[in-house]
Scaffold this motif. Structure first.
Motif, PDB file in Angstrom:
ATOM      1  N   HIS A  57      88.098  20.723 118.279  1.00 45.50           N
ATOM      2  CA  HIS A  57      89.008  19.861 117.500  1.00 45.50           C
ATOM      3  C   HIS A  57      88.280  18.654 116.897  1.00 45.50           C
ATOM      4  CE1 HIS A  57      92.789  21.628 119.697  1.00 45.50           C
ATOM      5  NE2 HIS A  57      92.261  22.439 118.818  1.00 45.50           N
ATOM      6  N   PHE A  70      99.446  13.818 113.991  1.00 51.04           N
ATOM      7  CA  PHE A  70      98.250  14.654 113.855  1.00 51.04           C
ATOM      8  C   PHE A  70      98.458  15.772 112.829  1.00 51.04           C
ATOM      9  CE2 PHE A  70      98.207  13.071 118.268  1.00 51.04           C
ATOM     10  CZ  PHE A  70      97.092  12.254 118.160  1.00 51.04           C
ATOM     11  N   ASN A  92      92.284  11.097 134.379  1.00 48.08           N
ATOM     12  CA  ASN A  92      91.736  10.205 135.416  1.00 48.08           C
ATOM     13  C   ASN A  92      90.765   9.170 134.850  1.00 48.08           C
ATOM     14  OD1 ASN A  92      93.184  11.147 137.541  1.00 48.08           O
ATOM     15  ND2 ASN A  92      91.610  12.555 138.282  1.00 48.08           N
ATOM     16  N   GLY A 104     100.670  21.520 136.527  1.00 44.92           N
ATOM     17  CA  GLY A 104     101.814  21.702 135.630  1.00 44.92           C
ATOM     18  C   GLY A 104     101.742  23.037 134.920  1.00 44.92           C
ATOM     19  N   ASP A 105     102.721  23.249 134.042  1.00 45.71           N
ATOM     20  CA  ASP A 105     102.850  24.556 133.402  1.00 45.71           C
ATOM     21  C   ASP A 105     101.743  24.841 132.386  1.00 45.71           C
ATOM     22  OD1 ASP A 105     105.124  24.934 134.811  1.00 45.71           O
ATOM     23  OD2 ASP A 105     106.489  24.383 133.171  1.00 45.71           O
ATOM     24  N   PHE A 126      98.681  14.921 126.206  1.00 50.07           N
ATOM     25  CA  PHE A 126      99.726  15.012 125.177  1.00 50.07           C
ATOM     26  C   PHE A 126     101.071  15.419 125.771  1.00 50.07           C
ATOM     27  CE2 PHE A 126      95.695  15.637 123.076  1.00 50.07           C
ATOM     28  CZ  PHE A 126      95.818  14.786 121.995  1.00 50.07           C
ATOM     29  N   VAL A 177      90.265  17.275 114.101  1.00 49.62           N
ATOM     30  CA  VAL A 177      91.060  18.340 113.475  1.00 49.62           C
ATOM     31  C   VAL A 177      92.551  18.047 113.621  1.00 49.62           C
ATOM     32  CG1 VAL A 177      91.592  20.805 113.550  1.00 49.62           C
ATOM     33  CG2 VAL A 177      89.233  20.033 113.878  1.00 49.62           C
ATOM     34  N   PHE A 183      96.641  19.217 112.712  1.00 50.73           N
ATOM     35  CA  PHE A 183      97.414  20.433 112.474  1.00 50.73           C
ATOM     36  C   PHE A 183      97.426  20.666 110.973  1.00 50.73           C
ATOM     37  CE2 PHE A 183      99.154  18.915 116.541  1.00 50.73           C
ATOM     38  CZ  PHE A 183      98.864  20.030 117.301  1.00 50.73           C
ATOM     39  N   ASN A 200      95.164  23.726 136.351  1.00 48.42           N
ATOM     40  CA  ASN A 200      95.987  22.773 135.600  1.00 48.42           C
ATOM     41  C   ASN A 200      97.159  22.336 136.462  1.00 48.42           C
ATOM     42  OD1 ASN A 200      96.434  21.607 132.843  1.00 48.42           O
ATOM     43  ND2 ASN A 200      98.439  22.528 133.178  1.00 48.42           N
ATOM     44  N   THR A 208      98.687  25.589 124.694  1.00 44.75           N
ATOM     45  CA  THR A 208      99.758  25.788 123.710  1.00 44.75           C
ATOM     46  C   THR A 208      99.270  25.743 122.274  1.00 44.75           C
ATOM     47  OG1 THR A 208     100.233  23.446 123.960  1.00 44.75           O
ATOM     48  CG2 THR A 208     101.727  24.955 125.066  1.00 44.75           C
ATOM     49  N   VAL A 209      98.017  25.269 122.070  1.00 41.81           N
ATOM     50  CA  VAL A 209      97.559  25.099 120.691  1.00 41.81           C
ATOM     51  C   VAL A 209      96.506  26.159 120.351  1.00 41.81           C
ATOM     52  CG1 VAL A 209      96.407  23.500 119.110  1.00 41.81           C
ATOM     53  CG2 VAL A 209      98.151  22.650 120.663  1.00 41.81           C
ATOM     54  N   LEU A 258      92.561  18.128 139.075  1.00 38.52           N
ATOM     55  CA  LEU A 258      91.206  18.652 138.868  1.00 38.52           C
ATOM     56  C   LEU A 258      90.134  18.013 139.746  1.00 38.52           C
ATOM     57  CD1 LEU A 258      91.321  18.990 135.003  1.00 38.52           C
ATOM     58  CD2 LEU A 258      90.646  20.809 136.581  1.00 38.52           C
TER      59      LEU A 258
HETATM   60  P1  OAD Z   1      98.205  18.985 126.919  1.00 40.25           P
HETATM   61  O1  OAD Z   1      98.676  17.578 127.062  1.00 40.25           O
HETATM   62  O2  OAD Z   1      99.050  19.939 126.170  1.00 40.25           O
HETATM   63  O3  OAD Z   1      97.971  19.600 128.381  1.00 40.25           O
HETATM   64  C1  OAD Z   1      97.294  18.886 129.396  1.00 40.25           C
HETATM   65  C2  OAD Z   1      97.680  19.489 130.731  1.00 40.25           C
HETATM   66  O4  OAD Z   1      96.882  18.871 131.733  1.00 40.25           O
HETATM   67  C3  OAD Z   1      99.153  19.221 131.118  1.00 40.25           C
HETATM   68  O5  OAD Z   1      99.732  20.430 131.556  1.00 40.25           O
HETATM   69  C4  OAD Z   1      99.043  18.217 132.285  1.00 40.25           C
HETATM   70  O6  OAD Z   1     100.089  18.338 133.220  1.00 40.25           O
HETATM   71  C5  OAD Z   1      97.681  18.593 132.875  1.00 40.25           C
HETATM   72  N1  OAD Z   1      96.987  17.509 133.600  1.00 40.25           N
HETATM   73  C6  OAD Z   1      97.004  16.183 133.343  1.00 40.25           C
HETATM   74  N2  OAD Z   1      96.187  15.505 134.179  1.00 40.25           N
HETATM   75  C7  OAD Z   1      95.645  16.441 135.024  1.00 40.25           C
HETATM   76  C8  OAD Z   1      94.720  16.377 136.106  1.00 40.25           C
HETATM   77  N3  OAD Z   1      94.156  15.217 136.497  1.00 40.25           N
HETATM   78  N4  OAD Z   1      94.399  17.534 136.743  1.00 40.25           N
HETATM   79  C9  OAD Z   1      94.934  18.726 136.338  1.00 40.25           C
HETATM   80  N5  OAD Z   1      95.802  18.842 135.314  1.00 40.25           N
HETATM   81  C10 OAD Z   1      96.155  17.720 134.654  1.00 40.25           C
HETATM   82  O7  OAD Z   1      96.720  18.892 126.319  1.00 40.25           O
HETATM   83  P2  OAD Z   1      95.850  20.018 125.597  1.00 40.25           P
HETATM   84  O8  OAD Z   1      96.163  21.378 126.127  1.00 40.25           O
HETATM   85  O9  OAD Z   1      94.452  19.548 125.610  1.00 40.25           O
HETATM   86  O10 OAD Z   1      95.308  18.773 119.329  1.00 40.25           O
HETATM   87  O11 OAD Z   1      96.412  19.905 124.111  1.00 40.25           O
HETATM   88  C11 OAD Z   1      95.854  20.699 123.112  1.00 40.25           C
HETATM   89  C12 OAD Z   1      95.899  20.016 121.791  1.00 40.25           C
HETATM   90  O12 OAD Z   1      97.228  19.523 121.502  1.00 40.25           O
HETATM   91  C13 OAD Z   1      95.067  18.744 121.689  1.00 40.25           C
HETATM   92  O13 OAD Z   1      93.701  19.007 121.487  1.00 40.25           O
HETATM   93  C14 OAD Z   1      95.678  18.052 120.511  1.00 40.25           C
HETATM   94  C15 OAD Z   1      97.133  18.239 120.848  1.00 40.25           C
HETATM   95  O14 OAD Z   1      98.018  18.205 119.811  1.00 40.25           O
HETATM   96  C16 OAD Z   1      95.330  18.202 118.132  1.00 40.25           C
HETATM   97  O15 OAD Z   1      95.672  17.053 117.975  1.00 40.25           O
HETATM   98  C17 OAD Z   1      94.877  19.087 117.014  1.00 40.25           C
END
Ligand code: OAD
Ligand code: ZN
Length: 272
Positions: free
Chosen positions: A127, A59, A34, A222-223, A40, A171, A173, A220, A201-202, A242
């Motif tokens: 990270h 990354f 937002n 989504g999944d 990602f 950070v 991977f 969250n 997932t990370v 959120l």
């Molecule tokens: P992801 O992109 O994997 O997950 C973000 C989640 O937030 C998704 O499921 C979206 O659907 C959800 N989402 C988006 N906008 C939203 C909102 N306004 N309200 C509620 N949910 C919402 O991101 P992370 O889990 O942060 O690491 O990813 C983890 C790591 O993967 C990152 O830190 C990065 C990346 O690769 C590195 O680069 C090392």
């Protein structure tokens, strides 16, 4: 788990907050969408939008060492975006909750500094972050402003001293995360653990919620992966946006006598 309505979920969440002594948060990219930063893996996420065959590679440390130019193409735009974005309602909500002494810490996977911009102090950037950059050859440190000047002007920014390639202290991977021991302790000591806007997932970040001995609340849209957090460990699982969710939680808290001073000066999808 019993299926609750949106208002039952916000009420439940407010009650958990009132009962909690140490709220710990693990935030992910979904918290900042937002504010205008894409996540990602969401439907409009970076990994789906980047027009390259294996976007996650930008990354990866090995890939960076081979060819850093792809990363800097992404990072140059990211730094530009950072300079004029504001935190979201949820960032401000968390900062206001900290003011009330409720927050043990905010562990963030994000590198956008929006928690700090919103006023949160106990922020642990697992990270890393954009504040420091160093030379990959001689280790000379560069401040954000020094590094930004170079990144804007040079396709691959290089060290003044030795011409080595610069790399921000975020950070990748293949690298170790920051403050892991501290984050694990925080999670263990928490009685309410929020996972906000992360697909979980990370690793190792995704392991942290399972260390909480109290309640785990996942919000969250989504999944969310359950590979590292067993579904039965989750007290409340909310598939919602959120900011809309926490606006409602704040109303519920106010009804119960906890009013937070939330700086609410941003535009959410709700009031556009
Ligand atoms: P992801 O992109 O994997 O997950 C973000 C989640 O937030 C998704 O499921 C979206 O659907 C959800 N989402 C988006 N906008 C939203 C909102 N306004 N309200 C509620 N949910 C919402 O991101 P992370 O889990 O942060 O690491 O990813 C983890 C790591 O993967 C990152 O830190 C990065 C990346 O690769 C590195 O680069 C090392
Ligand atoms: Zn150097």
């Amino acid at each position: 788990m019993e299926k609750l309505s949106f208002s039952q979920q916000t009420r439940q969440c407010a009650e958990y907050i009132l009962e909690a002594a140490s709220v710990v948060v693990l935030s992910g990219a979904g918290l900042s969408t937002n504010a205008g930063i894409p996540d990602f893996r969401g439907p409009r996420g970076i990994y789906r939008r980047l027009d390259i065959p294996e976007p996650k590679k930008i990354f990866e440390r090995d890939f960076f060492d081979e060819d850093p130019s792809l990363f800097f193409r992404f990072y140059r735009d990211f730094l530009k975006e950072l300079s004029d974005i504001s935190p979201t309602y949820t960032h401000f909500f968390l900062a206001a909750l900290e003011q009330k002494g409720k927050v043990g810490g905010i562990i963030t996977q994000n590198i956008d500094s929006l928690h700090q911009k919103a006023g949160s102090r106990k922020v642990y950037e697992i990270h890393g972050g954009v504040h420091h950059t160093h030379c990959t050859s001689c280790n000379k440190e560069y401040s954000l402003s020094e590094a930004t000047k170079k990144i804007v002007h040079e396709e691959i920014p290089r060290c003044y001293q030795c011409n080595g390639v610069l790399k921000p202290d975020i950070v990748f991977f293949g690298e170790s995360v920051k403050n892991l021991g501290l984050c694990e302790k925080l999670a263990e000591k928490s009685d309410l653990f929020f996972v906000l806007g992360s697909s979980l997932t990370v690793t190792p970040a995704a392991f942290l919620p399972s260390l909480c001995r109290g309640k785990v609340v996942v919000i969250n849209q989504g999944d969310v992966s359950t590979s590292y957090l067993e579904p039965q460990k989750i007290s409340l699982l909310v598939d919602a946006e959120l900011d809309s969710f926490f606006r409602e939680v704040h109303r519920e808290l106010q009804i119960r006598g906890l009013s937070l001073e939330i700086q609410d000066n941003f535009t959410s999808p709700e009031n556009t």
